[in-house]
Motif scaffolding. Structure first.
Motif, PDB file in Angstrom:
ATOM      1  N   ASP A 278       0.859  -1.181   0.000  1.00  0.00           N
ATOM      2  CA  ASP A 278       0.000   0.000   0.000  1.00  0.00           C
ATOM      3  C   ASP A 278       0.899   1.235   0.000  1.00  0.00           C
ATOM      4  OD1 ASP A 278      -2.786   1.106   0.372  1.00  0.00           O
ATOM      5  OD2 ASP A 278      -1.718   2.062   2.035  1.00  0.00           O
ATOM      6  N   SER A 279       0.695   2.109  -0.955  1.00  0.00           N
ATOM      7  CA  SER A 279       1.578   3.269  -1.090  1.00  0.00           C
ATOM      8  C   SER A 279       1.076   4.500  -0.331  1.00  0.00           C
ATOM      9  CB  SER A 279       1.764   3.615  -2.570  1.00  0.00           C
ATOM     10  OG  SER A 279       0.517   3.923  -3.155  1.00  0.00           O
ATOM     11  N   SER A 280       0.104   4.326   0.549  1.00  0.00           N
ATOM     12  CA  SER A 280      -0.432   5.463   1.307  1.00  0.00           C
ATOM     13  C   SER A 280       0.573   5.925   2.367  1.00  0.00           C
ATOM     14  CB  SER A 280      -1.748   5.074   1.980  1.00  0.00           C
ATOM     15  OG  SER A 280      -1.506   4.168   3.046  1.00  0.00           O
ATOM     16  N   ALA A 281       0.315   7.097   2.913  1.00  0.00           N
ATOM     17  CA  ALA A 281       1.166   7.659   3.972  1.00  0.00           C
ATOM     18  C   ALA A 281       1.121   6.809   5.239  1.00  0.00           C
ATOM     19  CB  ALA A 281       0.737   9.088   4.277  1.00  0.00           C
ATOM     20  N   GLU A 282       0.093   5.979   5.396  1.00  0.00           N
ATOM     21  CA  GLU A 282      -0.037   5.136   6.594  1.00  0.00           C
ATOM     22  C   GLU A 282       0.857   3.904   6.554  1.00  0.00           C
ATOM     23  OE1 GLU A 282      -2.891   6.206   4.903  1.00  0.00           O
ATOM     24  OE2 GLU A 282      -3.110   7.877   6.302  1.00  0.00           O
ATOM     25  N   PHE A 283       1.412   3.585   5.387  1.00  0.00           N
ATOM     26  CA  PHE A 283       2.250   2.392   5.247  1.00  0.00           C
ATOM     27  C   PHE A 283       3.509   2.508   6.095  1.00  0.00           C
ATOM     28  CE2 PHE A 283       5.853   0.138   3.556  1.00  0.00           C
ATOM     29  CZ  PHE A 283       5.352  -1.110   3.283  1.00  0.00           C
TER      30      PHE A 283
ATOM     31  N   SER B 274       9.327   3.765   5.857  1.00  0.00           N
ATOM     32  CA  SER B 274       8.203   4.196   5.020  1.00  0.00           C
ATOM     33  C   SER B 274       8.143   3.407   3.712  1.00  0.00           C
ATOM     34  CB  SER B 274       8.356   5.682   4.687  1.00  0.00           C
ATOM     35  OG  SER B 274       9.481   5.855   3.821  1.00  0.00           O
ATOM     36  N   TYR B 275       7.061   3.618   2.993  1.00  0.00           N
ATOM     37  CA  TYR B 275       6.899   3.009   1.665  1.00  0.00           C
ATOM     38  C   TYR B 275       8.078   3.365   0.765  1.00  0.00           C
ATOM     39  CZ  TYR B 275       5.121   2.140  -3.016  1.00  0.00           C
ATOM     40  OH  TYR B 275       4.987   1.710  -4.312  1.00  0.00           O
TER      41      TYR B 275
ATOM     42  N   ARG C 172      -8.012  -2.437  -1.094  1.00  0.00           N
ATOM     43  CA  ARG C 172      -8.044  -1.261  -1.949  1.00  0.00           C
ATOM     44  C   ARG C 172      -8.809  -1.623  -3.217  1.00  0.00           C
ATOM     45  NH1 ARG C 172      -7.044   2.656   1.565  1.00  0.00           N
ATOM     46  NH2 ARG C 172      -4.900   2.738   2.307  1.00  0.00           N
TER      47      ARG C 172
ATOM     48  N   LYS D 152      -3.693  -5.180   0.024  1.00  0.00           N
ATOM     49  CA  LYS D 152      -2.329  -4.647   0.057  1.00  0.00           C
ATOM     50  C   LYS D 152      -1.771  -4.763   1.466  1.00  0.00           C
ATOM     51  CE  LYS D 152      -2.766  -2.831  -4.107  1.00  0.00           C
ATOM     52  NZ  LYS D 152      -2.000  -3.247  -5.234  1.00  0.00           N
TER      53      LYS D 152
ATOM     54  N   LEU E  56      -0.292  -3.152   4.482  1.00  0.00           N
ATOM     55  CA  LEU E  56      -0.358  -1.798   5.012  1.00  0.00           C
ATOM     56  C   LEU E  56       0.742  -1.544   6.038  1.00  0.00           C
ATOM     57  CD1 LEU E  56      -1.836   0.944   5.239  1.00  0.00           C
ATOM     58  CD2 LEU E  56      -3.309  -0.134   6.967  1.00  0.00           C
ATOM     59  N   SER E  57       0.973  -2.520   6.893  1.00  0.00           N
ATOM     60  CA  SER E  57       2.001  -2.357   7.926  1.00  0.00           C
ATOM     61  C   SER E  57       2.361  -3.710   8.486  1.00  0.00           C
ATOM     62  CB  SER E  57       1.500  -1.442   9.043  1.00  0.00           C
ATOM     63  OG  SER E  57       0.405  -2.044   9.700  1.00  0.00           O
TER      64      SER E  57
END
Length: 156
Positions: free
Chosen positions: A57-62, A74-75, A140, A145, A147-148
């Motif tokens: 997952d390429s979001s800021a939460e990854f 981070s991602y 998604r 994906k 995520l973490s």
């Protein structure tokens, strides 16, 4: 701080969505995620480490804690590490010995798995590892994906 804010986001998400899933829904989600992991490891086997990008997952939460790292990255950092290491390996073969998936909602699930990894570098040297991985996957539009989570080597 990142872990605290991520936990808060998960709490808000889980409180804002119905969390009661039927057994059929849980079974379907578990099947989808198992298939995602099968595809993930198959793609890496076929195309190498950069095949992982499709499953992150390429979001800021990854965030992820890779083996040997003292904290989350981070991602963008994961992408950099994968791009740097991908050319070093001719073969990467990961298989799951065990996988436990717990759906939290229709969009989130936790998982824990024991992996066997065999990596052959460009000189022909093969290294094998057993690893333990725990994480959260998120649904998604284009599928489940990572995520973490974190991956630890359990037999160096």
């Amino acid at each position: 701080m990142q872990k605290i804010s991520f936990a808060l986001i998960l709490l808000i998400i889980s409180c804002s969505q119905p969390t009661t899933l039927s057994e059929n829904e849980k079974t379907a989600i578990i099947g989808e995620i198992r298939q995602t992991f099968n595809n993930y490891y198959g793609d890496i086997r076929k195309s190498g480490l950069t095949a992982e990008f499709k499953y992150l997952d390429s979001s800021a939460e990854f965030f992820w804690v890779p083996p040997g790292y003292g904290g989350p990255i981070s991602y963008d950092s994961v992408v950099t590490v994968l791009r740097q290491n991908a050319p070093k390996f001719r073969i990467v073969d990961n298989t799951l010995d065990t996988l436990r998936i717990i759906p939290l909602s229709r969009e989130l699930a936790t998982y824990t798995g024991r992996l066997h990894s065999s990596m052959t570098d460009t000189s022909g040297k093969t290294m094998t590892f057993s690893m333990l991985e725990t994480g959260i996957v998120i649904r998604r539009k284009d599928g489940w994906k990572l995520l973490s989570g974190q991956t630890s080597i359990i037999n160096p």
